[in-house]
Design an enzyme around this catalytic site. Sequence first.
Site, PDB file in Angstrom:
ATOM      1  N   ASP A  92       2.740  -0.650  11.624  1.00 21.54           N
ATOM      2  CA  ASP A  92       2.623  -2.086  12.196  1.00 21.54           C
ATOM      3  C   ASP A  92       4.313  -2.972  12.289  1.00 21.54           C
ATOM      4  O   ASP A  92       4.142  -4.060  12.041  1.00 21.54           O
ATOM      5  CB  ASP A  92       1.664  -2.987  11.722  1.00 21.54           C
ATOM      6  CG  ASP A  92       1.716  -3.043  10.197  1.00 21.54           C
ATOM      7  OD1 ASP A  92       2.445  -2.492   9.598  1.00 21.54           O
ATOM      8  OD2 ASP A  92       0.830  -3.946   9.549  1.00 21.54           O
ATOM      9  N   ARG A 112      -5.274  -2.456   8.777  1.00 25.12           N
ATOM     10  CA  ARG A 112      -4.992  -4.127   8.701  1.00 25.12           C
ATOM     11  C   ARG A 112      -5.356  -4.756   9.820  1.00 25.12           C
ATOM     12  O   ARG A 112      -6.526  -4.610  10.418  1.00 25.12           O
ATOM     13  CB  ARG A 112      -3.753  -4.110   8.005  1.00 25.12           C
ATOM     14  CG  ARG A 112      -3.551  -5.489   7.320  1.00 25.12           C
ATOM     15  CD  ARG A 112      -2.236  -5.845   6.773  1.00 25.12           C
ATOM     16  NE  ARG A 112      -1.982  -5.112   5.699  1.00 25.12           N
ATOM     17  CZ  ARG A 112      -2.333  -5.082   4.281  1.00 25.12           C
ATOM     18  NH1 ARG A 112      -3.067  -6.425   4.149  1.00 25.12           N
ATOM     19  NH2 ARG A 112      -2.172  -4.220   3.393  1.00 25.12           N
ATOM     20  N   GLY A 140       0.851  -1.260  -0.063  1.00 23.38           N
ATOM     21  CA  GLY A 140       0.055   0.132   0.217  1.00 23.38           C
ATOM     22  C   GLY A 140       0.917   1.209  -0.145  1.00 23.38           C
ATOM     23  O   GLY A 140       1.892   1.302   0.684  1.00 23.38           O
ATOM     24  N   ASP A 158       0.095   1.928   8.522  1.00 24.68           N
ATOM     25  CA  ASP A 158      -0.356   1.271   9.683  1.00 24.68           C
ATOM     26  C   ASP A 158       0.595   1.293  10.775  1.00 24.68           C
ATOM     27  O   ASP A 158       0.204   0.931  11.899  1.00 24.68           O
ATOM     28  CB  ASP A 158      -0.425  -0.276   9.216  1.00 24.68           C
ATOM     29  CG  ASP A 158      -1.550  -0.595   8.153  1.00 24.68           C
ATOM     30  OD1 ASP A 158      -2.440   0.273   7.662  1.00 24.68           O
ATOM     31  OD2 ASP A 158      -1.197  -1.406   7.328  1.00 24.68           O
ATOM     32  N   ASP A 198       5.591  -4.900   5.844  1.00 26.17           N
ATOM     33  CA  ASP A 198       5.949  -6.309   6.083  1.00 26.17           C
ATOM     34  C   ASP A 198       6.070  -7.380   4.861  1.00 26.17           C
ATOM     35  O   ASP A 198       7.102  -8.110   4.802  1.00 26.17           O
ATOM     36  CB  ASP A 198       5.188  -6.820   7.165  1.00 26.17           C
ATOM     37  CG  ASP A 198       5.481  -6.978   8.550  1.00 26.17           C
ATOM     38  OD1 ASP A 198       6.833  -6.880   8.566  1.00 26.17           O
ATOM     39  OD2 ASP A 198       4.768  -7.390   9.468  1.00 26.17           O
ATOM     40  N   ARG A 231       0.977  -5.232  -5.348  1.00 25.44           N
ATOM     41  CA  ARG A 231       1.090  -6.420  -4.544  1.00 25.44           C
ATOM     42  C   ARG A 231       1.349  -7.737  -5.464  1.00 25.44           C
ATOM     43  O   ARG A 231       0.439  -7.669  -6.213  1.00 25.44           O
ATOM     44  CB  ARG A 231       0.029  -6.720  -3.675  1.00 25.44           C
ATOM     45  CG  ARG A 231      -0.312  -5.510  -2.843  1.00 25.44           C
ATOM     46  CD  ARG A 231      -1.383  -5.856  -1.870  1.00 25.44           C
ATOM     47  NE  ARG A 231      -2.216  -4.478  -1.214  1.00 25.44           N
ATOM     48  CZ  ARG A 231      -1.796  -4.156  -0.358  1.00 25.44           C
ATOM     49  NH1 ARG A 231      -0.724  -4.145   0.345  1.00 25.44           N
ATOM     50  NH2 ARG A 231      -2.715  -2.859   0.288  1.00 25.44           N
ATOM     51  N   THR A 261       4.474   2.352   5.678  1.00 22.32           N
ATOM     52  CA  THR A 261       3.048   2.088   5.644  1.00 22.32           C
ATOM     53  C   THR A 261       2.310   2.955   6.566  1.00 22.32           C
ATOM     54  O   THR A 261       2.892   3.395   7.782  1.00 22.32           O
ATOM     55  CB  THR A 261       2.980   0.634   6.066  1.00 22.32           C
ATOM     56  OG1 THR A 261       1.644   0.327   6.424  1.00 22.32           O
ATOM     57  CG2 THR A 261       3.931   0.150   7.166  1.00 22.32           C
TER      58      THR A 261
HETATM   59  O1  F6P Z   1      -1.343  -1.629   4.697  1.00 22.15           O
HETATM   60  C1  F6P Z   1      -1.819  -0.276   4.192  1.00 22.15           C
HETATM   61  C2  F6P Z   1      -3.466  -0.712   4.208  1.00 22.15           C
HETATM   62  O2  F6P Z   1      -3.995   0.711   3.853  1.00 22.15           O
HETATM   63  C3  F6P Z   1      -4.204  -1.095   5.276  1.00 22.15           C
HETATM   64  O3  F6P Z   1      -4.332  -0.279   6.256  1.00 22.15           O
HETATM   65  C4  F6P Z   1      -5.291  -1.480   4.530  1.00 22.15           C
HETATM   66  O4  F6P Z   1      -6.129  -2.938   5.355  1.00 22.15           O
HETATM   67  C5  F6P Z   1      -4.976  -2.122   3.205  1.00 22.15           C
HETATM   68  O5  F6P Z   1      -3.517  -1.398   3.009  1.00 22.15           O
HETATM   69  C6  F6P Z   1      -5.790  -1.978   1.995  1.00 22.15           C
HETATM   70  O6  F6P Z   1      -5.232  -2.395   0.877  1.00 22.15           O
HETATM   71  P1  F6P Z   1      -5.684  -2.286  -0.476  1.00 22.15           P
HETATM   72  O7  F6P Z   1      -5.142  -0.768  -0.867  1.00 22.15           O
HETATM   73  O8  F6P Z   1      -5.108  -3.340  -1.509  1.00 22.15           O
HETATM   74  O9  F6P Z   1      -7.281  -2.264  -0.506  1.00 22.15           O
END
Ligand code: F6P
Length: 325
Positions: free
Chosen positions: A129, A171, A11, A127, A103, A72, A125
Amino acid sequence: MKTIGVLTSGGDAPGMNAAIRAVVRTACENGIKVYGVDRGFRGLMNGDLIPMEIRTVCDIIHRGGTVLHSARSREFSTEEGMQKAVEICKAYNIEGMVVIGGDGSFRGARDLSERGIPCIGIPGTIDNDIACCDYTIGYDTCLNTIMDMVDRVRDTSASHDRCSVIEVMGRRAGYLALNAGIAVGATAILIPEIEFDLKRDVFDRIRRTQRTGKKHFLVVVAEGISADGIITVDELAKAIEEETGVESRAMVLAHVQRGGSPTVRDRVVASQMGYRAVQLLMNGIGNRIVGMQNEKIIDVDIFEALNMKKQIDMELYKMANIISI
Ligand code: F6P
């Protein structure tokens, strides 16, 4: 080290551009050639590499998202995919790679390192995390965006004597929810790391606050709660209305949280991390994650970093509960 690569993966996060800029400029100033990889590990497997110079990274420090784009990639986790990436690195004489992401991206960096391309990870990120560091690029901007958005919701919530239940990203982690919840003065905060009881931690809290004269409420919920199948914000809003009689509305902030111009903190920390990443590679050091601990830029072995566990600050959670009445 004569040539390095830089990529963003997972992300996107505000501040990634500042990190890219720092990597490119630090490398160029030290006579190192830099390739930017378009769209993360997927782009690396496809050979989508762009030569970058000092002026390529002009006017990006203030921009959200990532100019290198992100992706991804499932294919990269296969042996075939990784070998493709290694071949591309060899073809371009890339001797080190800076991987900016979370991660998942660091697992990719570890796999590439194990196949002979030393990688340095930079935590990017929203998050926050990543276990080996207190702070990740994008976290501060995201928190400020959530605070802005929820302050707006508060205006309308107060005008209608309502309860607003707001889901924020993160997340499986509750750092965004806990800190944003404190910043907006939420009556209740639900995060996946801490077991909760809806009656005790939400309904009774609202009832008690009602008795002190308050008529509008904010409840901040981490997305990990609904991901775990415990309760969605729609279900929670309905339950609050039934249990307390307060008209309630639910909202999911979603991707608006991830965009926008990075804050000062994100720009500065990203710049420091990008600078450190190139210094490590220049000194022949690879397989590390750059991080921040106690406000200092540090670096940690990539394998160790991936095995660490991050703990939520229980004292902060306790404080939130005491002062949110
Ligand atoms: O890891 C960053 C994040 O924004 C999380 O907070 C969330 O769960 C996820 O990515 C959303 O992913 P996507 O942009 O693939 O919907």
